[in-house]
Design a protein around this motif. Structure first.
Motif, PDB file in Angstrom:
ATOM      1  N   THR A   1       4.795  -8.517   9.521  1.00 25.58           N
ATOM      2  CA  THR A   1       5.878  -7.539   9.494  1.00 25.58           C
ATOM      3  C   THR A   1       5.588  -6.527   8.395  1.00 25.58           C
ATOM      4  OG1 THR A   1       7.475  -9.206  10.214  1.00 25.58           O
ATOM      5  CG2 THR A   1       8.366  -7.209   9.219  1.00 25.58           C
ATOM      6  N   LEU A   2       5.680  -5.266   8.735  1.00 29.14           N
ATOM      7  CA  LEU A   2       5.493  -4.178   7.786  1.00 29.14           C
ATOM      8  C   LEU A   2       6.842  -3.524   7.543  1.00 29.14           C
ATOM      9  CD1 LEU A   2       3.475  -2.416   6.177  1.00 29.14           C
ATOM     10  CD2 LEU A   2       3.285  -0.975   8.226  1.00 29.14           C
ATOM     11  N   LYS A   3       7.196  -3.342   6.261  1.00 30.03           N
ATOM     12  CA  LYS A   3       8.470  -2.733   5.902  1.00 30.03           C
ATOM     13  C   LYS A   3       8.264  -1.652   4.857  1.00 30.03           C
ATOM     14  CE  LYS A   3      11.240  -6.899   6.589  1.00 30.03           C
ATOM     15  NZ  LYS A   3      12.202  -7.826   5.971  1.00 30.03           N
ATOM     16  N   GLU A   4       9.227  -0.713   4.800  1.00 27.19           N
ATOM     17  CA  GLU A   4       9.264   0.217   3.683  1.00 27.19           C
ATOM     18  C   GLU A   4       9.716  -0.588   2.470  1.00 27.19           C
ATOM     19  OE1 GLU A   4      11.913   3.407   4.651  1.00 27.19           O
ATOM     20  OE2 GLU A   4      10.513   4.296   6.090  1.00 27.19           O
ATOM     21  N   LYS A   5       8.998  -0.492   1.374  1.00 28.00           N
ATOM     22  CA  LYS A   5       9.326  -1.321   0.221  1.00 28.00           C
ATOM     23  C   LYS A   5      10.695  -0.956  -0.372  1.00 28.00           C
ATOM     24  CE  LYS A   5       7.909  -2.916  -4.273  1.00 28.00           C
ATOM     25  NZ  LYS A   5       6.992  -2.776  -5.390  1.00 28.00           N
ATOM     26  N   ASP A   6      10.958   0.315  -0.554  1.00 31.26           N
ATOM     27  CA  ASP A   6      12.194   0.728  -1.227  1.00 31.26           C
ATOM     28  C   ASP A   6      13.453   0.415  -0.435  1.00 31.26           C
ATOM     29  OD1 ASP A   6      10.688   1.624  -3.348  1.00 31.26           O
ATOM     30  OD2 ASP A   6      10.719   3.724  -2.715  1.00 31.26           O
ATOM     31  N   THR A   7      13.389   0.569   0.879  1.00 32.80           N
ATOM     32  CA  THR A   7      14.589   0.397   1.700  1.00 32.80           C
ATOM     33  C   THR A   7      14.643  -0.958   2.408  1.00 32.80           C
ATOM     34  OG1 THR A   7      13.567   1.335   3.684  1.00 32.80           O
ATOM     35  CG2 THR A   7      14.657   2.897   2.158  1.00 32.80           C
ATOM     36  N   GLY A   8      13.487  -1.612   2.536  1.00 31.14           N
ATOM     37  CA  GLY A   8      13.426  -2.860   3.303  1.00 31.14           C
ATOM     38  C   GLY A   8      13.475  -2.629   4.798  1.00 31.14           C
ATOM     39  N   LYS A   9      13.431  -1.377   5.204  1.00 28.56           N
ATOM     40  CA  LYS A   9      13.509  -1.016   6.618  1.00 28.56           C
ATOM     41  C   LYS A   9      12.242  -1.443   7.357  1.00 28.56           C
ATOM     42  CE  LYS A   9      14.824   3.008   9.335  1.00 28.56           C
ATOM     43  NZ  LYS A   9      15.136   4.442   9.254  1.00 28.56           N
ATOM     44  N   PRO A  10      12.373  -2.223   8.444  1.00 28.75           N
ATOM     45  CA  PRO A  10      11.195  -2.639   9.215  1.00 28.75           C
ATOM     46  C   PRO A  10      10.482  -1.445   9.848  1.00 28.75           C
ATOM     47  CG  PRO A  10      13.128  -3.937   9.820  1.00 28.75           C
ATOM     48  CD  PRO A  10      13.607  -2.794   8.967  1.00 28.75           C
ATOM     49  N   VAL A  11       9.166  -1.433   9.739  1.00 32.88           N
ATOM     50  CA  VAL A  11       8.346  -0.357  10.288  1.00 32.88           C
ATOM     51  C   VAL A  11       7.617  -0.821  11.546  1.00 32.88           C
ATOM     52  CG1 VAL A  11       6.387   1.179   9.829  1.00 32.88           C
ATOM     53  CG2 VAL A  11       8.069   0.722   8.031  1.00 32.88           C
TER      54      VAL A  11
ATOM     55  N   PHE B   1       0.851  -1.184   0.000  1.00 31.43           N
ATOM     56  CA  PHE B   1       0.000   0.000   0.000  1.00 31.43           C
ATOM     57  C   PHE B   1       0.885   1.232   0.000  1.00 31.43           C
ATOM     58  CE2 PHE B   1       0.656  -1.009   4.452  1.00 31.43           C
ATOM     59  CZ  PHE B   1       0.843   0.224   5.080  1.00 31.43           C
ATOM     60  N   VAL B   2       0.309   2.345  -0.420  1.00 27.14           N
ATOM     61  CA  VAL B   2       1.032   3.610  -0.486  1.00 27.14           C
ATOM     62  C   VAL B   2       0.416   4.557   0.522  1.00 27.14           C
ATOM     63  CG1 VAL B   2       1.642   5.569  -1.956  1.00 27.14           C
ATOM     64  CG2 VAL B   2       1.566   3.260  -2.930  1.00 27.14           C
ATOM     65  N   PHE B   3       1.294   5.192   1.307  1.00 26.09           N
ATOM     66  CA  PHE B   3       0.845   6.200   2.262  1.00 26.09           C
ATOM     67  C   PHE B   3       1.961   7.207   2.456  1.00 26.09           C
ATOM     68  CE2 PHE B   3       0.423   7.981   6.522  1.00 26.09           C
ATOM     69  CZ  PHE B   3      -0.838   8.529   6.420  1.00 26.09           C
ATOM     70  N   GLY B   4       1.604   8.482   2.449  1.00 26.30           N
ATOM     71  CA  GLY B   4       2.587   9.546   2.690  1.00 26.30           C
ATOM     72  C   GLY B   4       3.734   9.539   1.683  1.00 26.30           C
ATOM     73  N   GLY B   5       3.454   9.154   0.458  1.00 25.69           N
ATOM     74  CA  GLY B   5       4.483   9.159  -0.572  1.00 25.69           C
ATOM     75  C   GLY B   5       5.428   7.965  -0.535  1.00 25.69           C
ATOM     76  N   LYS B   6       5.173   7.007   0.349  1.00 26.04           N
ATOM     77  CA  LYS B   6       6.010   5.815   0.449  1.00 26.04           C
ATOM     78  C   LYS B   6       5.169   4.570   0.183  1.00 26.04           C
ATOM     79  CE  LYS B   6       9.338   7.434   3.878  1.00 26.04           C
ATOM     80  NZ  LYS B   6       9.957   7.152   5.174  1.00 26.04           N
TER      81      LYS B   6
END
Length: 167
Positions: free
Chosen positions: A135-145, A104-109
């Motif tokens: 687990t939720l991650k930023e798609k571009d960076t793979g950083k765990p959210v 999903f997309v939120f806040g430009g990410k």
């Protein structure tokens, strides 16, 4: 009238498919520095199901017991009912898991979620089919959210079963 039209379309296209609506709700906690501290609500409401049942049940095909899903996700402290899409994989025989994967997309990410119902066995379905670890991650960076635990609530069973329809 919609269900009759769906059946007519399937016959015309020489296929058989179905969809169901599912709600998984619970809570999540942000990773340090990624959002507010503490447990916050997490929910996804998705519609899933195969459009081609014969292909779906074929273990030699590329999409064995895997179907598209779409719906909305609510991540407390972040977003509410944001559209999401992905797949639901019923990996009963290979991994003893059910896996929800969506973006999903939120806040430009763009965010990537993977949730799994694990240790699926005939004697523990009341737990394994109702508890999803995500687990939720930023798609571009793979950083765990965040990390989440959601549940299929037994009180939603009648609505879940009633949502079964041709697709």
């Amino acid at each position: 009238m919609g269900r009759i039209k769906d059946l007519y379309t399937m016959v015309k296209e020489r296929r058989l498919g179905f969809v169901m609506d599912e709600v998984m709700s619970g809570d999540h906690e942000f990773m340090p520095g990624m959002g507010p501290e503490g447990r916050l609500p997490f929910e996804f409401r998705v519609t899933w199901g195969p459009r081609h049942l014969i292909k779906w049940i074929n273990p030699l095909g590329g999409a064995f017991m895997t179907q598209p899903l779409e719906g909305t996700v609510t991540v407390g402290g972040m977003c509410t009912r944001v559209p999401c899409s992905g797949t639901l994989e019923l990996a009963y025989f290979t991994e003893a898991k059910i896996r929800y994967t969506f973006e999903f997309v939120f806040g430009g990410k763009t965010y990537h979620f993977v949730g799994e119902k694990i240790h699926i066995r005939p004697w523990n379905l009341h737990v394994s089919h109702t508890t999803c670890y995500g687990t939720l991650k930023e798609k571009d960076t793979g950083k765990p959210v965040s990390k989440s635990v959601t549940h299929f609530r037994f009180r939603t069973t009648p609505a879940f079963l009633a949502s079964l329809r041709f697709a």
